[in-house]
Design an enzyme around this catalytic site. Sequence first.
Site, PDB file in Angstrom:
ATOM      1  N   GLU A 216      38.503  42.381  46.592  1.00 14.36           N
ATOM      2  CA  GLU A 216      38.669  41.841  45.247  1.00 14.36           C
ATOM      3  C   GLU A 216      40.139  41.654  44.864  1.00 14.36           C
ATOM      4  OE1 GLU A 216      36.098  41.437  42.833  1.00 14.36           O
ATOM      5  OE2 GLU A 216      37.434  40.940  41.173  1.00 14.36           O
ATOM      6  N   ASP A 217      40.943  42.641  45.199  1.00 16.04           N
ATOM      7  CA  ASP A 217      42.313  42.674  44.668  1.00 16.04           C
ATOM      8  C   ASP A 217      43.410  42.238  45.627  1.00 16.04           C
ATOM      9  OD1 ASP A 217      41.203  43.676  42.421  1.00 16.04           O
ATOM     10  OD2 ASP A 217      41.775  45.751  42.780  1.00 16.04           O
TER      11      ASP A 217
END
Length: 743
Positions: A95-96
Amino acid sequence: MSETLLNETREEADKRLITRAYRNLLRSIKAKTDKTDKVNIRAAYELAVDAHKEQRRKSGEPYVLHPIEVARICAAEIGLGATAVICALLHDVVEDTPITLKELKEQFGERVGLIVDGLTKLDFKSEDSTDVESPQAENFKKVLSTLVVDVRVVLIKMADRLHNMRTLGAMPPHKQVKIAAETSFIYSPLAHRLGLYKMKTEFEDLSMKITNRDVYLDIARKLKDTKKGRDRYIKQFIHPLEKEFKENMVPYRTTGRTKSIYSIWNKLKTKKVPFEEIYDLFAVRIIVDVPPSKEKSICWQVYSIITDVYQPIPERLKDWVTVPKANGYESLHTTVVGPKGRFVEVQIRSERMDDIAERGFAAHWKYKKVSKSPNVYDSWLNNVREILDNSSMDAIDFLNDFKTNLFNEEVYVYTPNGDMRVLPKGATALDFAFDIHSDVGYHATAIKVNNKLEPMGYQLKNGDRLHITTNKSQKPTESWLKMVATGKARNKIRSAMKEQKKKEGQIGRETLERKFKNIKADFVESNIELFAKHLKYKSHVDLYFDISKEKLNATELLKNFTVEGGKLVLIPVKVEKLPQKTVVAKPVDLTKPRSGLHINGESADNLDYSFATCCHPVPGDAVFAYVSNNGLKIHRSNCPNATNLAAKYGYRIMRADWTNITTTNFVANLVITGVDTGIGVIESITHTISTDLGLNIRSFNIASNEGIYECSISLQIKDTAQLTLVIKTLKQISGVDMVTRLE
Ligand code: MN
């Protein structure tokens, strides 16, 4: 020069923190790990440290401490193994950071990829999208879909949420409310359902600390103040038992456990007594260390020892040793009259049962071979699957259905030959029929409960024995939907009715085909779809059905179309150009208090907002703004209504706070109770409020019952400080017993 030095020191400090957290994680892994596991955990750790190296948490600490701590919770508090630890370490990487799922799969294998993918999809960071009616409900559906893929996804997600809740202080208040609401709405019931009692309790307490901070702190302080006396009492209670246990040679340990702040608060609310009068603030737990084959008999032996010493209250006996709860909980509970005549709850269980009670689902697998009880989770997961399969339901319906069906307590009933079935509390006789088999449900005509004929909507009670008569010509009708409570039965009825509709719609379909032919349009999917869409039908089945019932005149409606080479074309409707809507700035409403309220950091004086009538916030209250269909509404952070809203529509929540408070125009509702001595308490109250305190009474109501009066007053006041003063002053009036602000 000095700056580099400073930076280096910070880097070093970060590194020390990270290494310490990692060591702590390794120590907490109790499950067996082989060499490959160890290598993979190390690799996942290194990858996470590197991938998150540029990120920091809101609190300022290095981001990677979060995934490491989530992994530690998975290992230490849920008891999960190496795979889950690896996935938890990697849960925010995709996600990051630029790392892709494919790379993770290549390095750590399919299963890790699958779980991390589930966790990524569950991430609520895309919360700002407003195109979905209720993102939270959608998310919830997602949580459950991953539950059936691999339960570890949800367990890791809960560990993630737990760590976020524990460190929520760094977040701005309105986000705290949103996260707390979502936690109490989704995660605590889910933790309960998965048997993670400890986690459920912590979720509830942490949420309450946000939404009802004052009450929380008050109870916490009182618990602390009374701890010594409680410990002494527990000792005194256990002492005479210990001698008996030793003589009977049962290996055991005892603990005295204080109930959670949240559950004490619930007691205060339901029993309506002050803290000092609640005696069951704790339970005594007796845990015996015996092999599985002896558990049951030893538990009862312990029960018998206890009730030889203390008088039991028979109706408080709960035997979840013989029949475990549907979420796997096993324990023998009883309440006895302890020293000084106080009621004491005693929980008797084995080490294995205790482990399951604390760690639920995860512990359950460990004992799968030794426990003779059927796998309660398997059947529950089957139910989840069944509800998920009915994808036509919209998310909010789904959420409500789910909450009533799968989080509820259960009721135990029997078939004529004595087989036990477990249904959610509130289930009806018709639900039971569908639970047996869908055909039994479809054709149910008469239902006998304990040999007596009962209506199909009869609500099941524990121990009922049911007999169902079927008839092949019977079929479900719309009204049946009102007689069932389970999602399973409802889905079956809905789909049976859809089938029925389809059959009856056949005539409508033929009619439409003929009408199409008349105007030389092809009866093909694209044309039908265009026609249905024009009339705003979501399904063809409904369209055909309405045509067959002559609710629609297809000939008339087809006049809106022309046909070009068999293709239906909508004739464009000439639309008069609408006059441009001009937005007139709202004149400042002078009746509205210049409250010093700020919404999203800006003064609210020029905004069209109003105070919610469900919780009547006053300046100084912790509040937030909610974007409703009728404009901005200001709610108190602890408004139960708002909690519900925040959980479902978190994206509509805005920050709201007060600055300098200057007005006198807010409404607070108080309830005052006391003994009606007939010597003018009421006069004293009104006199104190209007003369001594100089306040406006907006409404006043009094009810008296068997010598107790209850007086509801609605007051105009300035802020919480003044409110506190009012409450304090009223409490001093003789004849006033309690003063509470209405939530
Ligand atoms: Mn996370």
